[in-house]
Write a protein that holds these residues in place. Structure first.
Motif: not given
Length: 709
Positions: A83, A139, A151-152, A169, A172-174, A177-180
């Motif tokens: 990141t 990220h 990617s994010h 941070h 998150a999950t599938e 993302s954390s960034t989203e």
């Protein structure tokens, strides 16, 4: 959008001095907290829902787990996922020759360490959104040659990422993302103005707490790490306060919900038993515990007391006193243990402690033969059987008592709330039994308040006279193993006994650890071939377990090879050596319990733990004998992550509080909860209305009512 400076609402000085600051939010049309979350990707919506994030309010309460330092451009290595926090210098879209694909977006970005090229796939609109000068959190993967594939991504500013390059941070999950999530949190910032303050102003003043909006803003958007930490502690206080309010409400509802048989007559049986039946004198702690139990039993309010005891401190004697108080009033008592082995040991101890007293007692477990079970059930229902020891079998529907007045629940955290309530239901109609809960695991006050905050507590620290500390050693390697076996043989030649504990029952291809069945065969044929060796583990048939334990307890076997099934309740004073294989696989409390199986007689005892010398848990056992000190060290090593398994009644994991780091907050929250409960038990006062709403939202209405039988 009219942004405010973070320092206006989250400065370190403001938090340090506890000023009641609110964020001066001035956005024109903030979303309501109950407004559904909207995302540009359908898959993201489903992923957010799996995290419990359905509304804007849910999102604002989804706090970052930590703040991580972003990498600098110059420090990136080829192939590394990272990141970065950068500013856009230039950006353009570039057509792609392959049919059906959207244009690529390429940008030159930079931080203080230098520039690099970044690529966004299938998002041509970013060219107009991320104009030069825009600050971004990206990220992705650095591919070398000064190129970074994203990617994010999320727009940010100094407040969102931190002046020193830290980024929040988020869990998150599938699909998200954390960034989203960070981008969504940034977009939801105007809605902070709708957050309500549940704590009364007087409490915030007394505790020097910032308001809730300022705290949430600081955790999500704080410029300085100190701001975010101060905000987190305010929100952690809220969590801990609600937990303690729940415990105190349960205690109050339980006390108001039913009456118990008062056992306030003079001592007759118990006086004779204490004076002549015991082969030893009670310790000072035991005398205090007996007095507190006797005082509780004399009340109409059902006793709900937890007996927290050091290993070998004599909890069972206190429990027997409570049970005999019921018997001398013409009532019945029951002791419930989580395993058959422990129930059998308790029954044997009970028979030994009763001595010549003519008190009828029985043992009821899942292994009890049908004819014997039928006889016990009949005598319990008629009142002919005064005392019974058992497992979950005691709370089955067909088990009926004539006049149950006292229940003892051992290792109470191993039973669910409704299982314990089922024992309560065995009392006569309209009455509840007095219940004494016991745990053989010493725990610090922090855990006691978290797990047993609705129970009165008595602590047994003092060990009976004559008990010697157990010499504890960490061992590894063939030479030390040979010495350990020789030490065991020396003890066996002097007529003493030994335990060998293994983490597995059978060998496993996945786990490299010693198995009890294999070690039993090996040791019986090699190291201890001149002695009697028996095997005990939880997968054996009940009769085989009984025979193995009875043989060892009676001195017919010299060595007991077992799993951790012997962790509690096993009392063989002649055993002087405990050897634990793969000790690093056990927790501190388990190792302390295992060590507590030796050192119960007059002879010096030793515990040898095979494992890595640098393992913190093993070093703690080698350096400390006090179970309460070890429990505090265990808590500090494990933090709160592994506490969830011991929590009862569906209490959810803490999202903000961190223990033991927040132990001071827990103590303060408990004191405030007690004050609120004393003055406004139903939370009906106007200043407590929002607190009552938070309590129901967090735990649900069913958790705020007495547990039904």
């Amino acid at each position: 959008m009219n942004d405010c400076e973070p320092s206006e609402f989250a400065s370190p000085e403001a938090f340090r001095h506890g000023r009641l600051l609110a964020a001066p939010l001035r956005w024109p049309r903030p979303s309501r907290l109950d407004e559904p979350l909207r995302t540009s990707r359908p898959g993201a919506a489903k992923a957010l829902e799996s995290l419990g994030l359905r509304t804007v309010g849910d999102l604002l309460e989804h706090l970052p787990r930590d703040r991580r330092e972003a990498r600098t451009v110059a420090a990136l290595s080829a192939g590394e996922a990272a990141t970065v926090v950068v500013r856009v210098r230039s950006i353009r879209s570039r057509p792609v020759r392959r049919r059906g694909m959207r244009p690529l977006v390429e940008a030159t970005v930079a931080d203080d360490s230098g520039p690099m090229k970044v690529t966004f796939f299938n998002q041509p609109w970013l060219e107009s959104r991320y104009r030069p000068g825009t600050r971004l959190v990206l990220h992705g993967r650095y591919e070398g040659r000064n190129r970074f594939v994203v990617s994010h991504h999320a727009p940010t500013d100094q407040a969102a990422s931190g002046a020193d390059g830290e980024v929040g941070h988020y869990a998150a999950t599938e699909g998200i993302s954390s960034t989203e999530i960070l981008a969504l949190v940034r977009a939801a910032r105007p809605s902070l103005e709708h957050l309500l303050e549940p704590l009364p102003a007087g409490m915030r003043l007394a505790e020097w707490l910032p308001d809730r909006r300022a705290a949430v803003a600081a955790v999500h958007y704080g410029e300085r790490p100190s701001d975010a930490e101060a905000g987190r502690r305010r929100l952690a206080f809220d969590e801990l306060l609600l937990t303690q309010l729940l415990f105190l409400r349960r205690r109050r509802l339980r006390a108001a919900g039913a009456l118990a048989q008062t056992l306030d007559g003079p001592r007759t049986l118990t006086a004779r038993w204490l004076e002549r039946g015991l082969p030893f004198e009670l310790t000072g702690d035991q005398q205090v515990a007996v007095a507190e139990i006797e005082r509780d039993l004399a009340e109409e309010r059902p006793m709900q007391r937890l007996l927290l005891g050091e290993v070998g401190a004599g909890k069972t004697v206190c429990a027997v006193f409570a049970m005999l108080r019921a018997v001398e009033h013409g009532m019945q008592a029951a002791l419930m243990a989580p395993t058959e082995t422990l129930a059998e040991q308790h029954f044997a101890t009970l028979q030994r402690l009763l001595g010549d007293e003519s008190v009828t007692a029985g043992l009821l477990t899942g292994a009890t033969p049908a004819r014997r079970r039928s006889d016990i059930l009949g005598k319990l229902a008629s009142g002919e059987l005064a005392l019974v020891v058992g497992t979950h079998a005691l709370i089955e529907r067909d088990v009926r008592f004539d006049r149950l007045a006292v229940g003892v629940v051992d290792e109470q955290h191993r039973f669910g709330v409704r299982q314990r309530a089922a024992l309560d239901a065995k009392a006569p109609p309209g009455l509840a039994p007095h219940v004494l809960h016991m745990t053989a695991t010493p725990i610090p006050r922090t855990l006691a308040l978290l797990n047993y905050g609705d129970l009165d507590q008595t602590i047994l620290r003092e060990l009976p006279s004559g008990r010697q500390p157990v010499a504890t050693h960490i061992a590894s390697g063939a030479r030390e193993r040979a010495r350990a076996y020789e030490r065991i043989r020396e003890e066996l030649r002097q007529g003493r006994q030994a335990f060998v504990v293994c983490p597995l029952v059978e060998e496993s291809e996945q786990l490299q650890a010693r198995a009890a069945t294999v070690e039993y065969e090996r040791l019986a044929q090699t190291e201890f071939r001149d002695f009697s060796v028996v095997l005990l583990h939880g997968q054996m048939r009940p009769r085989s377990k009984q025979e193995a334990m009875a043989s060892f307890a009676a001195g017919g076997a010299d060595v007991l090879v077992a799993t951790s099934v012997i962790e509690v309740g096993i009392d063989v004073p002649n055993a002087t050596v405990m050897l634990v294989e793969n000790a690093e696989r056990y927790g501190i409390s388990q190792l302390h319990q295992l060590r507590g199986r030796v050192g119960r007689g007059p002879d010096a005892s030793v515990c040898v733990m095979f494992g890595p010398r640098d393992a913190p848990r093993l070093r703690a056992l080698a350096e400390h004998q006090d179970g309460f000190v070890l429990a505090q060290l265990d808590l500090e090593l494990r933090k709160e992550g592994e506490l969830i398994g011991t929590r009862q009644s569906g209490l959810s994991a803490f999202g903000v509080a961190r223990l033991p780091d927040d132990q001071d907050l827990l103590e303060r929250a408990r004191a405030q909860a007690e004050a609120i409960t004393a003055s406004d038990p139903e939370l009906e006062a106007p200043e407590h209305a929002l607190l009552a709403d938070q309590l129901e939202r967090r735990y649900g209405a069913d958790q705020l009512e007495p547990i039904p039988a």
